[in-house]
Design a protein around this motif. Structure first.
Motif, short mmCIF file in Angstrom:
data_model
loop_
_atom_site.label_atom_id
_atom_site.label_comp_id
_atom_site.label_asym_id
_atom_site.label_seq_id
_atom_site.Cartn_x
_atom_site.Cartn_y
_atom_site.Cartn_z
N ASN A 1 -11.32 -1.72 3.41
CA ASN A 1 -12.62 -2.35 3.17
C ASN A 1 -13.66 -1.80 4.14
O ASN A 1 -14.80 -1.49 3.77
N LYS B 1 -5.47 -3.48 4.09
CA LYS B 1 -6.54 -3.96 3.21
C LYS B 1 -7.86 -4.03 3.96
O LYS B 1 -8.90 -3.56 3.47
N GLU B 2 -7.85 -4.65 5.16
CA GLU B 2 -9.08 -4.76 5.93
C GLU B 2 -9.57 -3.39 6.37
O GLU B 2 -10.77 -3.12 6.41
N PHE C 1 0.81 -1.22 0.00
CA PHE C 1 0.00 0.00 0.00
C PHE C 1 0.84 1.27 0.00
O PHE C 1 0.38 2.32 -0.42
#
Length: 234
Positions: free
Chosen positions: A106, A102-103, A78
């Motif tokens: 989301n 990532k989580e 990222f």
């Protein structure tokens, strides 16, 4: 009484008796029932004592003993290694090994849509569960002013084109992450006479926002709260 009437009465009495027997069985609690499942909660939700915090992003707990290289590989995807953002995200991960970019993104995407639509609908309950007190007070004041004028907002959330982490920092035990979100939205505001006073009821508009989320890394609650919002003008 005819034979047909007698048969009808017999089945009526039998139906009543069966109903009461079923109710006595189905309505009885044994003490072993499972609580109802919240379909909107992630599988790795916070423990019961923290679940009522009503924050934004729920992150899965990971093994704190995992190798640094494995944990940081997700961060490197990222933010380029050696950049200030990468270093900040690594510092956050050291303070809270459960953190996953990532989580987090989301969850931020889901929270964004929920907040935008709750504001348009005047849904104070949803907003209160997702925002910090300061941000909620600002949103609530805008809703109250809109309601006092008799204005109504009709919005359709089309989707999010882009969501990226632009800044991260850890101050003491508090971590903050700023996300740039580019979304597509149809929004129109009408006065009490149903005359269009703002927005467009037909065309999709691009919205650019900078939202900042925060959480206490010492807390067992893995959720984040929205603590600041800013519109980005290009």
């Amino acid at each position: 009484m005819s034979s047909n009437d007698f048969i009808t009465l017999f089945f009526l009495v039998a139906a009543v008796l069966i109903f009461f027997q079923l109710r006595s069985v189905l309505g009885r609690r044994t003490g072993n029932e499972k609580p109802p499942r919240d379909l909107y909660s992630p599988r790795d939700a916070a423990p019961p004592e923290a679940a009522d915090a009503g924050k934004v992003v729920t992150l899965p707990r990971r093994d704190a003993t995992a190798d640094d290289e494995d944990r940081f590989s997700a961060i490197d995807a990222f933010a380029a290694p050696g950049t200030p953002l990468n270093e900040s995200l690594r510092a956050l991960n050291k303070a809270d090994p459960s953190f996953s970019p990532k989580e987090f993104l989301n969850g931020a995407r889901m929270a964004y849509e929920m907040v935008v639509m709750a504001f348009a609908d005047g849904d104070r309950k949803t907003l209160k569960s997702l925002l910090s007190r300061e941000v909620y007070d600002g949103f609530e004041a805008a809703i109250a002013e809109r309601e006092a004028r008799g204005d109504k907002v009709k919005s359709t959330f089309v989707g999010i084109d882009k969501a990226e982490i632009t800044h991260a920092e850890t101050k003491g035990s508090e971590a903050q992450i700023t996300v740039r979100i580019v979304s597509q939205l149809i929004s129109a505001t009408y006065d009490k006479a149903d005359a269009l006073i703002e927005g467009d009821a037909e065309n999709v508009a691009e919205v650019n926002d900078l939202w900042t989320f925060a959480r206490d890394t010492r807390s067992r609650d893995p959720n984040w709260k929205l603590v600041a919002t800013e519109s980005e003008h290009e």
